[in-house]
Scaffold this active site. Structure first.
Site, PDB file in Angstrom:
ATOM      1  N   ASN A  13       3.480   2.196  -4.880  1.00  0.00           N
ATOM      2  CA  ASN A  13       3.275   0.901  -5.536  1.00  0.00           C
ATOM      3  C   ASN A  13       3.026   1.206  -7.004  1.00  0.00           C
ATOM      4  O   ASN A  13       1.937   1.617  -7.381  1.00  0.00           O
ATOM      5  CB  ASN A  13       2.073   0.189  -4.897  1.00  0.00           C
ATOM      6  CG  ASN A  13       1.722  -1.107  -5.605  1.00  0.00           C
ATOM      7  OD1 ASN A  13       2.480  -1.567  -6.465  1.00  0.00           O
ATOM      8  ND2 ASN A  13       0.594  -1.683  -5.254  1.00  0.00           N
ATOM      9  N   TRP A  14       4.077   1.039  -7.782  1.00  0.00           N
ATOM     10  CA  TRP A  14       3.965   1.398  -9.204  1.00  0.00           C
ATOM     11  C   TRP A  14       3.088   0.417  -9.967  1.00  0.00           C
ATOM     12  O   TRP A  14       2.694   0.695 -11.096  1.00  0.00           O
ATOM     13  CB  TRP A  14       5.359   1.452  -9.856  1.00  0.00           C
ATOM     14  CG  TRP A  14       6.255   2.550  -9.362  1.00  0.00           C
ATOM     15  CD1 TRP A  14       5.990   3.454  -8.352  1.00  0.00           C
ATOM     16  CD2 TRP A  14       7.562   2.891  -9.860  1.00  0.00           C
ATOM     17  NE1 TRP A  14       7.061   4.310  -8.194  1.00  0.00           N
ATOM     18  CE2 TRP A  14       8.022   3.982  -9.101  1.00  0.00           C
ATOM     19  CE3 TRP A  14       8.385   2.367 -10.860  1.00  0.00           C
ATOM     20  CZ2 TRP A  14       9.287   4.562  -9.322  1.00  0.00           C
ATOM     21  CZ3 TRP A  14       9.636   2.936 -11.086  1.00  0.00           C
ATOM     22  CH2 TRP A  14      10.073   4.032 -10.324  1.00  0.00           C
ATOM     23  N   LYS A  15       2.828  -0.741  -9.396  1.00  0.00           N
ATOM     24  CA  LYS A  15       2.065  -1.790 -10.086  1.00  0.00           C
ATOM     25  C   LYS A  15       2.722  -2.077 -11.454  1.00  0.00           C
ATOM     26  O   LYS A  15       3.941  -2.006 -11.565  1.00  0.00           O
ATOM     27  CB  LYS A  15       0.589  -1.402 -10.200  1.00  0.00           C
ATOM     28  CG  LYS A  15      -0.001  -1.017  -8.832  1.00  0.00           C
ATOM     29  CD  LYS A  15      -1.484  -0.853  -8.837  1.00  0.00           C
ATOM     30  CE  LYS A  15      -1.942  -0.465  -7.425  1.00  0.00           C
ATOM     31  NZ  LYS A  15      -3.402  -0.352  -7.314  1.00  0.00           N
ATOM     32  N   HIS A 100      -1.163  -8.016  -1.851  1.00  0.00           N
ATOM     33  CA  HIS A 100      -1.968  -6.923  -2.408  1.00  0.00           C
ATOM     34  C   HIS A 100      -3.284  -7.517  -2.919  1.00  0.00           C
ATOM     35  O   HIS A 100      -3.306  -8.624  -3.456  1.00  0.00           O
ATOM     36  CB  HIS A 100      -1.212  -6.218  -3.535  1.00  0.00           C
ATOM     37  CG  HIS A 100      -1.884  -4.950  -3.949  1.00  0.00           C
ATOM     38  ND1 HIS A 100      -2.996  -4.954  -4.758  1.00  0.00           N
ATOM     39  CD2 HIS A 100      -1.648  -3.659  -3.621  1.00  0.00           C
ATOM     40  CE1 HIS A 100      -3.401  -3.695  -4.908  1.00  0.00           C
ATOM     41  NE2 HIS A 100      -2.603  -2.896  -4.237  1.00  0.00           N
ATOM     42  N   GLU A 102      -4.918  -7.023  -5.487  1.00  0.00           N
ATOM     43  CA  GLU A 102      -4.910  -7.416  -6.903  1.00  0.00           C
ATOM     44  C   GLU A 102      -4.287  -8.795  -7.069  1.00  0.00           C
ATOM     45  O   GLU A 102      -4.720  -9.595  -7.901  1.00  0.00           O
ATOM     46  CB  GLU A 102      -4.159  -6.353  -7.722  1.00  0.00           C
ATOM     47  CG  GLU A 102      -4.989  -5.086  -7.851  1.00  0.00           C
ATOM     48  CD  GLU A 102      -4.188  -3.804  -7.964  1.00  0.00           C
ATOM     49  OE1 GLU A 102      -2.987  -3.853  -8.260  1.00  0.00           O
ATOM     50  OE2 GLU A 102      -4.788  -2.726  -7.738  1.00  0.00           O
ATOM     51  N   GLU A 172      -5.657  -1.739   3.220  1.00  0.00           N
ATOM     52  CA  GLU A 172      -6.110  -1.198   1.942  1.00  0.00           C
ATOM     53  C   GLU A 172      -7.522  -1.695   1.644  1.00  0.00           C
ATOM     54  O   GLU A 172      -7.689  -2.791   1.084  1.00  0.00           O
ATOM     55  CB  GLU A 172      -5.183  -1.657   0.813  1.00  0.00           C
ATOM     56  CG  GLU A 172      -3.748  -1.199   0.970  1.00  0.00           C
ATOM     57  CD  GLU A 172      -3.067  -1.092  -0.376  1.00  0.00           C
ATOM     58  OE1 GLU A 172      -2.609   0.009  -0.704  1.00  0.00           O
ATOM     59  OE2 GLU A 172      -3.021  -2.095  -1.113  1.00  0.00           O
ATOM     60  N   GLY A 178      -7.762   2.647  -6.316  1.00  0.00           N
ATOM     61  CA  GLY A 178      -7.888   3.051  -7.712  1.00  0.00           C
ATOM     62  C   GLY A 178      -9.260   3.599  -8.065  1.00  0.00           C
ATOM     63  O   GLY A 178      -9.584   3.775  -9.238  1.00  0.00           O
ATOM     64  N   SER A 218      -6.413   5.262  -2.832  1.00  0.00           N
ATOM     65  CA  SER A 218      -6.661   6.632  -3.303  1.00  0.00           C
ATOM     66  C   SER A 218      -6.041   7.704  -2.409  1.00  0.00           C
ATOM     67  O   SER A 218      -6.620   8.771  -2.210  1.00  0.00           O
ATOM     68  CB  SER A 218      -8.164   6.882  -3.497  1.00  0.00           C
ATOM     69  OG  SER A 218      -8.675   6.009  -4.493  1.00  0.00           O
ATOM     70  N   GLY A 239      -0.776   4.006  -4.859  1.00  0.00           N
ATOM     71  CA  GLY A 239      -0.696   3.516  -6.227  1.00  0.00           C
ATOM     72  C   GLY A 239      -0.576   4.658  -7.221  1.00  0.00           C
ATOM     73  O   GLY A 239       0.500   5.209  -7.446  1.00  0.00           O
ATOM     74  N   GLY A 240      -1.700   5.055  -7.790  1.00  0.00           N
ATOM     75  CA  GLY A 240      -1.720   6.047  -8.871  1.00  0.00           C
ATOM     76  C   GLY A 240      -0.913   7.305  -8.584  1.00  0.00           C
ATOM     77  O   GLY A 240      -0.167   7.777  -9.444  1.00  0.00           O
TER      78      GLY A 240
HETATM   79  P1  PGA Z   1      -4.304   3.689  -5.383  1.00  0.00           P
HETATM   80  O1  PGA Z   1      -3.698   2.224  -5.125  1.00  0.00           O
HETATM   81  O2  PGA Z   1      -3.515   4.645  -4.543  1.00  0.00           O
HETATM   82  O3  PGA Z   1      -4.149   3.913  -6.849  1.00  0.00           O
HETATM   83  O4  PGA Z   1      -5.740   3.633  -4.939  1.00  0.00           O
HETATM   84  C1  PGA Z   1      -3.284   1.852  -3.843  1.00  0.00           C
HETATM   85  C2  PGA Z   1      -2.758   0.443  -3.877  1.00  0.00           C
HETATM   86  O5  PGA Z   1      -3.313  -0.387  -4.593  1.00  0.00           O
HETATM   87  O6  PGA Z   1      -1.756   0.127  -3.202  1.00  0.00           O
END
Ligand code: PGA
Length: 258
Positions: A13-15, A100, A102, A172, A178, A218, A239-240
């Protein structure tokens, strides 16, 4: 895409990261570093404007798939700035990440809205990656299983068994996104087993066993092997650590041999 079976998936997930050129370079590096299909699917969840360019880059790799990070609940029309599932389909997206945390938080996406988006995505023949998960205060109160159950009930359990069988779920926990704090493999397994039991109650054992349930929060090369080794963890939404080709390649190769 039609009904999918339980599938090992490493989804990035590049966001809102990567400009267009950097995104295409990352996709190309992932194709180059992962020439072979190891049985797992790699899914790249990229910003809308990257979809077509990344689709062209991954076109020859049948193990690498494309996801959008959101879509409109509407079919088409006067919705300035929105993106329809038909548009996503036309550029080669296979998956759409929905709900998600967010988007739930910053865009006030409710369970009811996500039910509509789920219907829209399925009607277009795309696969929702439906995100669920609790905030820290809910985990501390010990009510996380009921909280996640309610998210699934309100957004997904109106579906027929056939349609539900097309969904990918991503658990999640918000406190792990994050933050560098990962759910322990035991915590992830416990919640995934609880989600699978809930699906079995609603749709029967066969559907529950066939449902792909990803863990997100994470995920890193250093913890992916242990997380993906849990019996009810079918992969990750990352994500990251999906923003670097080396790291995401390591995560893609973290699945136990089948
Ligand atoms: P993260 O994000 O791996 O940076 O914790 C995961 C996500 O939000 O899908």
């Amino acid at each position: 895409m039609s009904t999918i079976k339980r599938q090992q998936i490493a989804a990035g997930n590049w966001k809102m990261n990567m400009n267009y050129n950097d995104g295409l370079a990352l996709a190309q590096a992932l194709v180059d570093q992962n020439p072979a299909n190891n049985g797992a699917h790699m899914v790249l969840g990229v910003p809308f404007i990257h979809l077509k360019g990344v689709a062209d880059i991954i076109a020859g790799a049948d193990h690498i798939h494309l996801a959008a990070q959101n879509c409109s609940e509407h079919e088409k029309g006067a919705y300035t700035g929105q993106i329809s599932v038909d548009m996503l389909n036309s550029v080669g997206a296979d998956y759409v990440i929905l709900g998600h945390s967010e988007r739930r938080e910053y865009n006030a996406e409710s369970n009811a809205l996500l039910a509509s988006k789920t219907d829209r995505v399925l009607a277009a023949g795309l696969i929702p990656i439906f995100c669920c998960g609790e905030a820290l205060n809910i985990r501390e109160a010990g009510t996380q299983n009921a909280f996640v159950a309610n998210q699934l009930q309100e957004s997904l359990f109106h579906l027929s068994a056939e349609d539900f069988g097309k969904i990918v779920i991503a658990y999640e926990p918000i406190w792990a996104i994050g933050t560098g704090v990962t759910a322990s493999p035991a915590q992830a397994q416990e919640m995934h087993a609880s989600i699978r039991a809930l699906i079995a109650d609603q749709y029967g054992d066969e559907v529950a066993e066939a449902t792909t349930i990803l863990y997100g929060g994470s995920v890193k090369p250093a913890n992916a092997v242990e997380l993906f080794g849990q019996p009810d963890v079918d992969g990750g939404l990352v994500g990251g650590a999906s923003l670097k080709a080396d790291g995401f390649t390591a995560i893609y190769n973290a699945f136990p041999a089948e």
